[in-house]
Design a protein around this motif. Structure first.
Motif, PDB file in Angstrom:
ATOM      1  N   LEU A   1       1.151  10.535  15.617  1.00  0.00           N
ATOM      2  CA  LEU A   1      -0.079  10.981  14.957  1.00  0.00           C
ATOM      3  C   LEU A   1      -1.111   9.863  14.951  1.00  0.00           C
ATOM      4  O   LEU A   1      -2.297  10.088  15.181  1.00  0.00           O
ATOM      5  N   LEU A   2      -0.662   8.629  14.691  1.00  0.00           N
ATOM      6  CA  LEU A   2      -1.575   7.481  14.686  1.00  0.00           C
ATOM      7  C   LEU A   2      -2.243   7.312  16.044  1.00  0.00           C
ATOM      8  O   LEU A   2      -3.427   6.997  16.130  1.00  0.00           O
TER       9      LEU A   2
ATOM     10  N   LYS B   1       7.222  10.532  14.875  1.00  0.00           N
ATOM     11  CA  LYS B   1       6.142  11.521  14.845  1.00  0.00           C
ATOM     12  C   LYS B   1       4.902  10.963  14.143  1.00  0.00           C
ATOM     13  O   LYS B   1       3.771  11.227  14.543  1.00  0.00           O
ATOM     14  N   ILE B   2       5.123  10.179  13.077  1.00  0.00           N
ATOM     15  CA  ILE B   2       3.992   9.568  12.373  1.00  0.00           C
ATOM     16  C   ILE B   2       3.256   8.609  13.306  1.00  0.00           C
ATOM     17  O   ILE B   2       2.032   8.568  13.358  1.00  0.00           O
TER      18      ILE B   2
ATOM     19  N   GLY C   1     -10.200  11.252   4.216  1.00  0.00           N
ATOM     20  CA  GLY C   1      -9.486  11.998   5.240  1.00  0.00           C
ATOM     21  C   GLY C   1      -9.663  11.342   6.594  1.00  0.00           C
ATOM     22  O   GLY C   1      -9.704  10.121   6.703  1.00  0.00           O
TER      23      GLY C   1
ATOM     24  N   LYS D   1      13.410  13.809  -1.774  1.00  0.00           N
ATOM     25  CA  LYS D   1      12.211  13.194  -1.216  1.00  0.00           C
ATOM     26  C   LYS D   1      12.552  11.911  -0.477  1.00  0.00           C
ATOM     27  O   LYS D   1      13.509  11.222  -0.811  1.00  0.00           O
ATOM     28  N   LEU D   2      11.722  11.584   0.506  1.00  0.00           N
ATOM     29  CA  LEU D   2      11.870  10.321   1.223  1.00  0.00           C
ATOM     30  C   LEU D   2      11.016   9.280   0.510  1.00  0.00           C
ATOM     31  O   LEU D   2       9.924   9.580   0.055  1.00  0.00           O
TER      32      LEU D   2
ATOM     33  N   ILE E   1       9.681   4.810   5.425  1.00  0.00           N
ATOM     34  CA  ILE E   1      10.399   5.785   4.596  1.00  0.00           C
ATOM     35  C   ILE E   1      11.913   5.687   4.807  1.00  0.00           C
ATOM     36  O   ILE E   1      12.372   5.504   5.917  1.00  0.00           O
TER      37      ILE E   1
ATOM     38  N   ARG F   1       0.814  -1.211   0.000  1.00  0.00           N
ATOM     39  CA  ARG F   1       0.000   0.000   0.000  1.00  0.00           C
ATOM     40  C   ARG F   1       0.857   1.275   0.000  1.00  0.00           C
ATOM     41  O   ARG F   1       0.493   2.278  -0.580  1.00  0.00           O
TER      42      ARG F   1
ATOM     43  N   ALA G   1       1.235   3.220   2.473  1.00  0.00           N
ATOM     44  CA  ALA G   1       0.372   4.235   3.064  1.00  0.00           C
ATOM     45  C   ALA G   1       0.751   4.650   4.482  1.00  0.00           C
ATOM     46  O   ALA G   1       0.490   5.774   4.874  1.00  0.00           O
ATOM     47  N   CYS G   2       1.368   3.757   5.265  1.00  0.00           N
ATOM     48  CA  CYS G   2       1.613   4.122   6.668  1.00  0.00           C
ATOM     49  C   CYS G   2       2.810   5.050   6.794  1.00  0.00           C
ATOM     50  O   CYS G   2       2.944   5.757   7.777  1.00  0.00           O
ATOM     51  N   ARG G   3       3.682   5.061   5.824  1.00  0.00           N
ATOM     52  CA  ARG G   3       4.861   5.938   5.746  1.00  0.00           C
ATOM     53  C   ARG G   3       5.893   5.670   6.832  1.00  0.00           C
ATOM     54  O   ARG G   3       6.767   6.502   7.070  1.00  0.00           O
TER      55      ARG G   3
ATOM     56  N   TYR H   1      11.011  11.321  11.978  1.00  0.00           N
ATOM     57  CA  TYR H   1       9.731  11.348  11.261  1.00  0.00           C
ATOM     58  C   TYR H   1       8.880  10.137  11.604  1.00  0.00           C
ATOM     59  O   TYR H   1       7.678  10.254  11.812  1.00  0.00           O
TER      60      TYR H   1
ATOM     61  N   ARG I   1      17.018  11.844  10.697  1.00  0.00           N
ATOM     62  CA  ARG I   1      15.849  12.505  10.127  1.00  0.00           C
ATOM     63  C   ARG I   1      14.667  11.540   9.996  1.00  0.00           C
ATOM     64  O   ARG I   1      13.563  11.830  10.453  1.00  0.00           O
TER      65      ARG I   1
END
Lengths: 176, 254
Positions: B109-110, B105-106, B191, B77-78, B69, B62, B64-66, B102, B98
């Motif tokens: 957010l989850l 932090k992701i 969203g 770009k990552l 990265i 997917r 999608a979860c990033r 990230y 880095r």
């Protein structure tokens, strides 16, 4: 292409209504940046716009005068991106909501001094880790207003004042 | 008529598929891999662990979860390791300060997005999301919790879905479509309003396409999908069927 922004806004567009003062021009739709007066003599092309933190995007321009609050403008655009996010990747789906909530808090006079740093951090995260172009450009209006209109953010957070007079703070609730 | 070249004749033959082998570096170590293998696969083959959430061996990717990265030298770009194919002489860095920052932090957010409360969760101790916090060293959430109002659907006789614990990784959607072939699960809304649904947003128990196989429950990374009758920390997931099914079906096609 290549026309000066000042020419587009003041000559072709007819300038600001009722003699009010020009504040900013937002280019490229909701994910573009807000460009302040100091860059008005810049020519309208891809490279110049990218240099000042905005994009060509759809080519649309939104001109704002002194009655527009830049924090409120940033909130408006991030709200659009938040509802347009498809929800597939995490940074865009949740990050835009977090940015919106912080901006909403600031425009309601409930902003905290740490919110500026928090906004910068969230914008950096969403911009760099999102899957598609929507998330990667969604923080642009926030980043550019933070960059050029920091004094307005400060006024909202520290003095609980909206310089443009569009944000209404409920002071009675504040004092309780 | 011009006679086709040797390379053209090779390319035209259906039984011979030449696979190129590429050489590149991960974290400064030179590795080689087939050109159709993702960075994630190659990294794992070489003992480098990249955190993932939406990825599951045996399902389609997917990106999608990033969380996976990685940095690629020369690219601003990552890139998500699970869907990025390596190129010759690529220099990949999987654990720079880095990307580690990230990833954490992701993950934060989850945790703010839904209502993840480990202490009352059926999957406590057996949860992929929980394991990620340990792996990434995430101890605090310094963003504001969103505390959304989410539903629980317990209409199915054997399983239940708790949207409070869903991370929208869509493993259930993919396993149901790709392995079981029922496509009972899908996503509705977009969203932060997106959520997984059964059939056309009908109660799971009334679904006419669900075969009741329970594959979705077993692949779910959190306690969002669980078997009924399990109490706190009792829901362990059995995922061995997935590589087994993939292997056996692969044999059948040969």
């Amino acid at each position: 292409m290549g026309t000066k922004l000042r020419e587009i806004v003041f000559d072709i567009g007819g300038g600001i209504l009722e003699g009010r003062k020009f504040k900013a021009v937002q280019t490229g739709g909701p994910s573009g940046g807000c460009i302040p007066e100091q860059f008005l003599d810049m020519s309208m092309d891809y490279e110049s716009l990218a240099k000042v933190g905005s994009i060509m995007g759809s080519g649309g321009l939104i001109v704002m005068d002194e009655t527009s609050c830049m924090v409120d403008v940033a909130k408006f655009f991030i709200e659009f991106c938040m509802s347009e996010s498809c929800g597939k990747c995490v940074p865009c789906r949740v990050g835009t909501v977090q940015i919106y909530n912080v901006l909403k808090r600031i425009t309601e006079g409930k902003g905290k001094p740490t919110d500026i740093g928090l906004l910068e951090e969230l914008c950096d995260l969403v911009k760099n880790t999102s899957l598609c172009g929507l998330g990667q450009t969604a923080p642009n209006p926030v980043l550019s207003t933070l960059n050029y209109f920091m004094d307005e953010y400060r006024a909202h957070i520290d003095d609980k004042v909206c310089p443009a007079g569009t944000c209404h703070f409920n002071h009675t609730e504040e004092s309780q | 008529m011009r006679y086709p070249s040797f390379l053209q004749r090779i390319a035209d033959r259906a039984d011979v598929q030449p696979v190129r082998v590429l050489t590149f570096s991960i974290n400064g170590v030179t590795v080689s891999a087939r050109e159709d293998e993702t960075i994630l696969t190659v990294a794992r083959q070489n003992g480098i662990s990249i955190p993932t959430l939406c990825h599951l061996d045996g399902l389609s990717e997917r990106g999608a979860c990033r969380l996976c990265i990685v940095e690629i030298k020369g690219s601003p770009k990552l890139s998500p390791a699970c869907v990025t194919l390596p190129r010759q002489d690529m220099e990949i860095i999987t654990h720079s300060d880095r990307v580690i920052d990230y990833r954490r932090k992701i993950l934060e957010l989850l945790f703010t997005e839904r209502n993840h409360v480990c202490s009352v969760c059926v999957s406590n101790g057996h949860c992929d999301l929980q394991a990620l916090t340990v792996e990434l060293g995430m101890t605090h959430v310094h963003y504001e919790y969103l505390h959304p109002q989410q539903m629980v659907d317990a209409s199915h006789e054997r399983f239940s879905v708790d949207h409070n614990r869903c991370v929208l990784c869509q493993r259930c959607v993919r396993v149901c479509d790709e392995i079981e072939g029922a496509h009972t699960w899908d996503v509705m809304g977009r969203g932060h309003l997106a959520r997984v649904i059964t059939d056309l947003n009908e109660p799971w128990g009334e679904s006419t396409t669900c075969t009741g196989c329970g594959k979705c429950v077993q692949v779910c990374p959190t306690g969002a999908l669980s078997e009924k009758g399990k109490s706190v920390a009792e829901m362990t997931k059995k995922r061995l069927f997935l590589p087994y099914l993939k292997l056996m079906r692969g044999e059948e096609e040969k």
